[in-house]
Structures are given as structure tokens and as C-alpha cells.
Motif scaffolding. Structure first.
Motif, mmCIF file in Angstrom:
data_model
loop_
_atom_site.group_PDB
_atom_site.id
_atom_site.type_symbol
_atom_site.label_atom_id
_atom_site.label_comp_id
_atom_site.label_asym_id
_atom_site.label_seq_id
_atom_site.Cartn_x
_atom_site.Cartn_y
_atom_site.Cartn_z
ATOM 1 N N PRO A 61 31.875 5.378 6.308
ATOM 2 C CA PRO A 61 33.260 5.251 5.739
ATOM 3 C C PRO A 61 34.201 4.838 7.026
ATOM 4 C CG PRO A 61 32.633 7.507 6.847
ATOM 5 C CD PRO A 61 31.471 6.648 6.667
ATOM 6 N N PRO A 112 29.232 5.978 -1.801
ATOM 7 C CA PRO A 112 29.990 6.023 -0.644
ATOM 8 C C PRO A 112 29.855 7.372 0.055
ATOM 9 C CG PRO A 112 31.189 5.275 -2.681
ATOM 10 C CD PRO A 112 29.860 5.729 -3.031
ATOM 11 N N ALA A 135 31.837 9.785 2.666
ATOM 12 C CA ALA A 135 33.414 9.807 3.019
ATOM 13 C C ALA A 135 33.474 10.613 4.229
ATOM 14 C CB ALA A 135 34.163 10.421 1.981
ATOM 15 N N VAL A 150 37.563 5.793 4.895
ATOM 16 C CA VAL A 150 37.149 6.221 3.667
ATOM 17 C C VAL A 150 37.419 7.923 3.562
ATOM 18 C CG1 VAL A 150 35.625 6.511 1.515
ATOM 19 C CG2 VAL A 150 35.576 4.382 3.015
#
Length: 438
Positions: free
Chosen positions: A91, A120, A122, A97
Motif C-alpha cells: 500500500p 490489495p 492496505a 492505500v
């Protein structure tokens, strides 16, 4: 039985072992049969090996905000070319992120691109500033699979403890960059004989082990708290990234023996390159944590073999050519390696050192999936057809100019490797095929 793809005469190998040859029929995203059948596309895989698709728990794809270095299109294409069906993106982008909106946007764009699947990670803290925790529940609901401030170390142990508790309540793994900032200081390479001889600031092995020791104590503290009984079930709570030292491995091994819910990964570069490569003063070898010694490599290979190290994570970290051509003090840390990780370790470990093939496959497949709570993929009828077909005997050099990644340089340029992927399938859909198989 009618399928979409029939892969004939493939040698089967997964984390459980090598299983001889089979005619693998694929349809509706799954393995329909291992004994053949009718299909609209028939591929002759004689001499090639079929394995579950690789899963990378640690890659920097640079989007959003740093697309000049890499973007989802180039990064996920590079991953598929390297045999990866799944990638966890870090991230530390611009913006970071740390919101559900960014996570959802990344997931949606990756699905449209249709290469390797994106999962993803984070940020553990807002803006990766190490102060205020991100909203774990919202991030999880948006599709985040991990919380990490990778790229920065978590200096406040109290924030890390709270983050572990909060993340665990929503079933999220916390991943850490284990380096003590005070000991690391401005080190650009491993602190040792080579750095002293070159007169360059060094990053000692103890920067890693000191932080690992602290973080393991934080885990001990967290799992003793009220309502934390579930954390003692064996699922990893804390994941230590890109392990690079023998001493760090010793601490992790002891922590696992003590029953701590921890896991770790190692990168291809820390298994194949040493600080002696920096004798060239070439910043292509500048990574974080730095390349260590031959003694560290031997320990890490043994840790990968005995399972103390759970998986291989590439730490794919592309930069522009101009950035990597700066001097060692100014050049950024990181190298691209999604496209070479498997052939590199197959060649250097399996072919040259006799490392068991099923164990290496396990560390590329089941290992990272287990750490992140995903189900394993084995070569059985009914299993998900997220697979890689690779060539064990075809030797060719690493050619960075042919990379799908935007970072067209490599510390392994010119190395002769075997094991190159020729076909990658995600749920039966071709996301990469080399020219002879198109």
C-alpha cells in the motif's frame, strides 16, 4: 466429457509431490478430469510440468500515483508471465492505500485488466504514519487481505499491539517490515567487511533481529489479552516480511516453537545474491533489507527447506531506469523480479543444490495461501484451474529488455535459467501463453 482446454502429457507436480503424467481437461474454471476428454483447444505439454499457480504475498505495483514505475496493467501482466495467478500489492503508493474506496478501485481495475488476480494490502495506519489505525473492518469488506505499513517500520510498539488486536477481530493478517530504524540509520548495504572496505554506511543484521525480537514480544503480549483465545489456534497473526538474516530466522524459529501465531517470507534475491555484489558499486543490488552474507543465504535456504520460512515473497519493487542509475547513496531500494522468481529458484535451488521440487512448489503456492487464509490448490479433479505450465529443461538467459514490467533491468541479467513458465491459467482462463502455445 467436454472441456475448453486439454493439456496432454503434462507432468504433474504440486506441494504434495510429483504425480506422473496426465491429460488434464479444464472447463468451467476447474480441472474436470486427469484422464483426458474432448476440448476445443488441445495443447501438447510433453516435457513440461503443470503446477498450481504461484501466489506472491508481497509485490509493489506502484498504482495509484507512481505509474511511471509500474501500474496494474504492466505489473499483473508481469506476474502472469512469471507463473503467478495471485498477487498481494503493497500500500505504500501515492496516495497510500488506507481507504476502502482505493481498495475497491484497485480490485475493479485489476478485474478489468484480466491478468493475475489482485489482492490489495492496505495500510495498518492512516497514511502509513504509524500513529492512527486504519479502519480494518471497512478495508476488509472492500477486499483488503492484509494490513501493513511496508516501506516504513512500525516504531511505536503500542500502536502495533493495538493494530494486531483490531486486525485480528476482523480476520486480517498484519505484516511488518522488521528493521529497527535507530540501528539501520542511513545504511545502504549490509554492514560488514564489504561496507567497511567500500566506506559505505552499513545496515547491520541486528537491525532486523532486534526488531523481530521486539515484535515477537508484542505478539506474546497481544495473545494473552482477553478475548484473544482464537489467536492461539495456529493461524498467523503477524507476518514478517523479506527475512534476510540467520539471526532473524533463529528468533522466528524459536517463536514458532513457542507456539506464537507468526509467519515469514523470503525473497529470491536474499537466497541468491550477497553483499559482495556491491563491490561493483552498482545500485542495481541495492535492496531493503540489504543483501547479506553467504552464511545468511545458507541459513535461509535451510529455513525454507524445513518450513521455518513459510513462503517465497518476491518483494517486486520496480523503479525507473534513471532512478536506479543514480549512485549507491541516492538510488532507491528495490528490484523487479516477478518474471524471474520461479526459474531463478528452480535453477539455483532445485537443479544446483538438490532442493526438493515439491517443497519449493509448496513455498510458492500452498505456503502463501495458508498464511493469508486462502484454500490450497492441488492437482485433483474438481480443483480450481489456476495453474502454471513450465518448461524444466529449456535454458535461456534473463533478458530484462523483454520484461512485461516497466522496470527493464535485473541483477540476474544474463544468468542462464531453466523452469520458465509457458502458460498461466486463472480459473481456466489464459492470462499468459508463450508464442508456441498461442
Amino acid at each position: 466429457m467436454k472441456g475448453e482446454i486439454l493439456i496432454k502429457n503434462a507432468k504433474l507436480a504440486d506441494g504434495r509431490g510429483e504425480h506422473g503424467s496426465a491429460d488434464v481437461l479444464i472447463g468451467e474454471g476447474r480441472i474436470l478430469s486427469l484422464t483426458g476428454g474432448d476440448a476445443s483447444t488441445v495443447l501438447d505439454a510433453t516435457g513440461k510440468v503443470l503446477s498450481p499457480g504461484f501466489f506472491d504475498p508481497h509485490a509493489h505495483l506502484r498504482e495509484p500515483g507512481q505509474e511511471v514505475k509500474e501500474d496494474l496493467q504492466s505489473g499483473l501482466t508481469a506476474a502472469a508471465k512469471g507463473g503467478y495467478t495471485d498477487v498481494v500489492s503493497m500500500p505504500n503508493t501515492s496516495p497510500v492505500v488506507d481507504s476502502a474506496e482505493i481498495v475497491r478501485a484497485l480490485k475493479e481495475k485489476a478485474a478489468q485488466i484480466g491478468r493475475a488476480r489482485l489482492h490489495p494490502a492496505a495500510a495498518l495506519t492512516q497514511g502509513q504514519e504509524g500513529k492512527i489505525l486504519s479502519e480494518a473492518r471497512l478495508l476488509r469488506e472492500a477486499g483488503a487481505v492484509m494490513l501493513t505499513d511496508d516501506g516504513r517500520t512500525n516504531e511505536d510498539a503500542g500502536v502495533l499491539a493495538q493494530g494486531l488486536q483490531y486486525a485480528a477481530s476482523w480476520g486480517l493478517l498484519v505484516s511488518v517490515h522488521a528493521e529497527d530504524a535507530g540501528l539501520r540509520r542511513g545504511g545502504v548495504m549490509h554492514e560488514g567487511k564489504v561496507s567497511f572496505r567500500l566506506g559505505l554506511p552499513g545496515n547491520p543484521a541486528y537491525a532486523e533481529s532486534a526488531r523481530i525480537a521486539r515484535d515477537l514480544e508484542v505478539v506474546r503480549y497481544v495473545i494473552q489479552g482477553p478475548g484473544m483465545e482464537a489467536l492461539r489456534s495456529g493461524k498467523s497473526l503477524l507476518h514478517i516480511q523479506h527475512l534476510s538474516t540467520r539471526r532473524g530466522l533463529e528468533l522466528i524459529r524459536q517463536g514458532k516453537q513457542d507456539g506464537l501465531p507468526i509467519s515469514t517470507e523470503v525473497g529470491p534475491h536474499h537466497l541468491t545474491l550477497t553483499d559482495e555484489h556491491l563491490e561493483s558499486l552498482n545500485p542495481i543490488y541495492k535492496v531493503a533489507p540489504p543483501l547479506r552474507t553467504r552464511t545468511d543465504i545458507e541459513a535461509l535456504v535451510e529455513g525454507l527447506l524445513d518450513g521455518s520460512i513459510d513462503c517465497v515473497g518476491t518483494d517486486h519493487a520496480p523503479h525507473t531506469q534513471d532512478e536506479k542509475e543514480l549512485d549507491l547513496l541516492r538510488a532507491p531500494f528495490g528490484i523487479p523480479n516477478l518474471e524471474v522468481a520461479w526459474p531463478l529458484l528452480y535453477t539455483e535451488l532445485v537443479l544446483k543444490r538438490g532442493f526438493p521440487l515439491p517443497i519449493l512448489i509448496e513455498r510458492f503456492t500452498d505456503g502463501p495461501r495458508r498464511v493469508l487464509g486462502f484454500s490450497p490448490i492441488h492437482l485433483t479433479e474438481g480443483a480450481e484451474a489456476s495453474l502454471v505450465l513450465w518448461q524444466p529443461n529449456n535454458q535461456r538467459p534473463v533478458e530484462p529488455s523483454a520484461f512485461a514490467s516497466k522496470a527493464k533491468y535485473s541483477p540476474w541479467e544474463g544468468w542462464m535459467l531453466q523452469g520458465w513458465p509457458v502458460l498461466t491459467l486463472v480459473e481456466g482462463r489464459r492470462v499468459f501463453a508463450s508464442e508456441p502455445l498461442l
